[in-house]
Write a protein that holds these residues in place. Structure first.
Motif, short mmCIF file in Angstrom:
data_model
loop_
_atom_site.label_atom_id
_atom_site.label_comp_id
_atom_site.label_asym_id
_atom_site.label_seq_id
_atom_site.Cartn_x
_atom_site.Cartn_y
_atom_site.Cartn_z
N ALA A 7 -1.32 -9.53 8.02
CA ALA A 7 -2.26 -8.34 7.37
C ALA A 7 -1.93 -8.27 6.07
O ALA A 7 -2.75 -8.29 5.41
CB ALA A 7 -1.77 -7.03 8.13
N GLU A 8 -0.43 -8.34 5.80
CA GLU A 8 -0.23 -8.42 4.17
C GLU A 8 -0.82 -9.64 3.51
O GLU A 8 -1.27 -9.49 2.43
CB GLU A 8 1.30 -8.46 4.17
N TYR A 9 -0.65 -10.79 3.98
CA TYR A 9 -1.31 -11.90 3.47
C TYR A 9 -2.78 -11.70 3.25
O TYR A 9 -3.22 -12.09 2.34
CB TYR A 9 -0.89 -13.11 4.24
N GLN A 10 -3.51 -11.09 4.27
CA GLN A 10 -5.15 -10.95 4.25
C GLN A 10 -5.29 -9.96 3.12
O GLN A 10 -6.40 -10.06 2.43
CB GLN A 10 -5.57 -10.68 5.63
N ASN A 11 -4.65 -8.95 3.14
CA ASN A 11 -4.75 -7.91 2.12
C ASN A 11 -4.42 -8.40 0.68
O ASN A 11 -5.19 -8.36 -0.34
CB ASN A 11 -3.79 -6.66 2.04
N TYR A 12 -3.40 -9.30 0.47
CA TYR A 12 -3.29 -10.31 -0.78
C TYR A 12 -4.49 -11.04 -1.17
O TYR A 12 -4.67 -11.11 -2.17
CB TYR A 12 -1.91 -10.90 -0.59
N ARG A 13 -4.88 -11.69 -0.26
CA ARG A 13 -6.23 -12.63 -0.62
C ARG A 13 -7.15 -11.75 -0.94
O ARG A 13 -7.91 -12.14 -1.94
CB ARG A 13 -6.42 -13.45 0.72
N ASN A 14 -7.60 -10.80 -0.18
CA ASN A 14 -8.54 -9.83 -0.55
C ASN A 14 -8.55 -9.28 -2.04
O ASN A 14 -9.39 -9.20 -2.82
CB ASN A 14 -8.73 -8.85 0.42
N ARG A 15 -7.03 -8.86 -2.30
CA ARG A 15 -6.79 -8.26 -3.57
C ARG A 15 -6.94 -9.30 -4.73
O ARG A 15 -7.67 -8.99 -5.82
CB ARG A 15 -5.64 -7.82 -3.59
N THR A 16 -6.52 -10.47 -4.52
CA THR A 16 -6.52 -11.32 -5.42
C THR A 16 -7.95 -11.77 -5.63
O THR A 16 -8.39 -12.25 -6.84
CB THR A 16 -5.77 -12.88 -5.31
N ALA A 17 -8.84 -12.05 -4.86
CA ALA A 17 -10.34 -12.31 -4.71
C ALA A 17 -11.12 -11.33 -5.48
O ALA A 17 -11.85 -11.52 -6.40
CB ALA A 17 -10.90 -12.50 -3.30
N GLU A 18 -10.41 -10.14 -5.40
CA GLU A 18 -11.23 -8.92 -6.04
C GLU A 18 -10.81 -9.00 -7.62
O GLU A 18 -11.60 -8.82 -8.60
CB GLU A 18 -10.92 -7.56 -5.46
N GLU A 19 -9.57 -9.25 -7.70
CA GLU A 19 -9.25 -9.24 -9.07
C GLU A 19 -9.76 -10.50 -9.82
O GLU A 19 -10.09 -10.47 -11.09
CB GLU A 19 -7.51 -9.44 -9.05
N LYS A 20 -9.80 -11.54 -9.17
CA LYS A 20 -10.51 -13.02 -9.94
C LYS A 20 -12.18 -12.55 -10.13
O LYS A 20 -12.43 -12.93 -11.14
CB LYS A 20 -10.63 -14.05 -9.13
#
Length: 198
Positions: free
Chosen positions: A75-88
């Protein structure tokens, strides 16, 4: 000789009951021994079974804990991926806006060049073609001009720099555009600088 026979007979008779008792005791002993042995074996089996159940319960608890940790990590990894995708996406959008903002100044200069009188038709045609290419490039990027002249004043997309008493326009309408405004998708790049009728 007869006396010896009688002695042997007596000995046989006396020994027979003792042997019979011993034989009976031996027969009874094997039956009693397994019963005594069976009880500790049953206790050992019960103890082993209980120990195995306890060990299994402990391993199940450890497995459940590991699964929980794994799910949390995923779940943390998925949140990290979503957050970095939004940041990019945001960084890319910001860079695109900054680039378009700089090019808008060039677009304004081309528009002023088109409005200026020019005796050389070939030169004027070249400026017009270049301006058309810039417009097409902006369209591909998703840049659109904000409708302003004759529209109702909208403070979200219009920047009123003066008010004008103009009878040709209704109240609160844009009556003059000093600088065009642009949107990139739904995002405001530059508001239109306008005059508003009162």
């Amino acid at each position: 000789m007869e006396h010896e026979k009688d002695n042997l007979k007596q000995e046989a008779e006396t020994t027979k009951p003792e042997e019979a008792k011993t034989a009976a005791a031996e027969e009874a002993a094997p039956e009693a021994a397994p019963a005594a042995e069976k009880e500790p074996v049953k206790d050992d089996k019960k103890k082993k079974k209980k120990d195995l159940k306890d060990a299994l319960a402990q391993k199940d608890a450890e497995l459940a804990d590991q699964k929980d940790q794994h799910l949390r990590l995923m779940a943390e990894y998925q949140n990290y991926r979503n957050r970095t995708a939004e940041e990019k996406k945001k960084i890319y959008g910001d860079a695109k806006v900054d680039c378009v903002k700089e090019l808008l100044n060039v677009m304004d200069s081309f528009e002023r060049a088109l409005e200026a009188p020019c005796a050389d038709e070939n030169y004027k045609k070249g400026v017009e073609l270049t301006f058309a290419q810039i417009q097409k490039a902006f369209e591909k990027l998703g840049v659109t001009e904000i409708a302003a002249l004759g529209e109702t004043f909208d403070p979200k997309v219009h920047n009123a720099i003066k008010q004008v008493d103009d009878s040709d326009f209704e109240s609160d309408k844009v009556c003059e555009v000093f600088q065009k405004g642009y949107l990139l998708g739904d995002r405001l790049i530059r508001p239109a600088m306008v005059a508003v009728s009162v």
